[in-house]
Design an enzyme around this catalytic site. Structure first.
Site, short mmCIF file in Angstrom:
data_model
loop_
_atom_site.label_atom_id
_atom_site.label_comp_id
_atom_site.label_asym_id
_atom_site.label_seq_id
_atom_site.Cartn_x
_atom_site.Cartn_y
_atom_site.Cartn_z
CE LYS A 5 -3.81 5.05 -1.38
NZ LYS A 5 -4.87 5.57 -2.28
CE1 TYR A 38 -3.82 2.36 0.84
CE2 TYR A 38 -2.42 3.12 2.64
CZ TYR A 38 -3.55 3.27 1.86
OH TYR A 38 -4.40 4.33 2.06
#
Length: 298
Positions: free
Chosen positions: A173, A169
């Site tokens: 991001k 993640y």
């Protein structure tokens, strides 16, 4: 009515922050394409229910909206999403990339599919709609109809600082933050600004990770509805001078994130020998600010 008449695509808008975005844009006069594949928290399954429910809410407010259930990380699906806006409302002014899900795991335990799935949905799921929207805007600019268009991407504090147990993640991001900078530079000629937010709010993604319980009374700092006001403003014509920026937003707080910058430097004017570099690195570290800690590392 700061975005009155503007046509907005919002991905992952069936629940959480995306739903709050959709309702906020509608209340401010925008026509909204509500995209949501209707997947479970881990990305499995699909359902048209969440997107249609938000459309029903918008129409109950007197607004205009249409549901779209395409997978934004699928190339053809992302193209259909943009086509939905054009066919239903005749134009596209704002793209809010918000869709995502989690498969958290410490890196030493992470499986290949857990890495690939998260990077696909978050990073490719930003690029694909962005690419198809940009093709439309470029065509408009070349035809002499220069857009006044906006893209708002969704990064995260995990992408800016890292987060233990969220390597997939965090990497995705961080990639979104970098993509935002490149797109802002490339799309300026077409009348398009590109910014990103790094929000913190109580959603089904964050509830298992953080203690974000709603207070019994008073201001709910973790309510998803705290995030959209900035996104709506960034989607308006008023934000035309702002591009290539990443904003952190949570509760009543808005801050401008400061990304990688050139720091202290030592220039020998010639090639270094490996044995020389210990003191040089020590000097650079002594002159630089301490990095922000990775989330969860304390």
């Amino acid at each position: 009515m700061i975005v009155e008449g503007r046509v907005v695509i919002i991905t992952g808008a069936g629940r959480g922050i995306g739903r709050a975005h959709a309702l906020a844009f509608a209340r401010e006069g925008a026509h909204v394409v509500v995209n949501d594949v209707g997947a479970a928290l881990d990305g499995s399954g699909s359902s048209a229910g969440p997107a249609q429910q938000v459309v029903d809410e918008i129409e109950a407010l007197g607004g205009k909206a249409v549901a779209n259930t395409d997978d934004v990380a699928d190339w053809a699906g992302a193209e259909r999403l943009v086509t939905t806006a054009l066919e239903r409302f005749g134009r596209l002014d704002v793209l809010v990339n918000n869709a995502g899900f989690l498969r958290d795991r410490m890196l030493v335990n992470m499986a290949e599919d857990e890495w690939d799935a998260v990077v696909r949905v978050h990073l490719k799921g930003h690029f694909a709609p962005l690419r198809h929207a940009a093709a439309y805007w470029r065509g408009e600019a070349k035809a002499g109809r220069v857009p006044d268009a906006r893209v708002i991407n969704t990064s995260s504090g995990a992408g800016l600082l890292g987060s233990v147990g969220q390597g997939n993640y965090s990497a995705a991001k961080a990639g979104i933050a970098g993509l935002t900078l490149v797109a802002a530079a490339e799309f300026a000629r077409y009348g398009v600004t590109v910014n990103a937010i790094a929000p913190a709010a109580r959603t089904r993604m964050t509830e298992p990770t953080f203690d974000m319980a709603a207070p019994d009374a008073g201001f709910d700092a973790m309510a998803p509805e705290n995030v959209p006001p900035l996104v709506v403003w960034l989607g308006s014509r008023e934000s035309a001078a702002v591009t290539g920026r990443v904003f952190e937003v949570d509760g009543g707080r808005v801050s401008l994130a400061q990304g990688w910058r050139h720091g202290p430097v030592v220039d020998k004017g010639a090639r270094w020998e490996p044995a020389e570099l210990g003191p040089v690195v020590g000097r650079l570290l002594a002159e630089a600010a301490e990095p922000e800690p990775v989330y969860g590392s304390g």
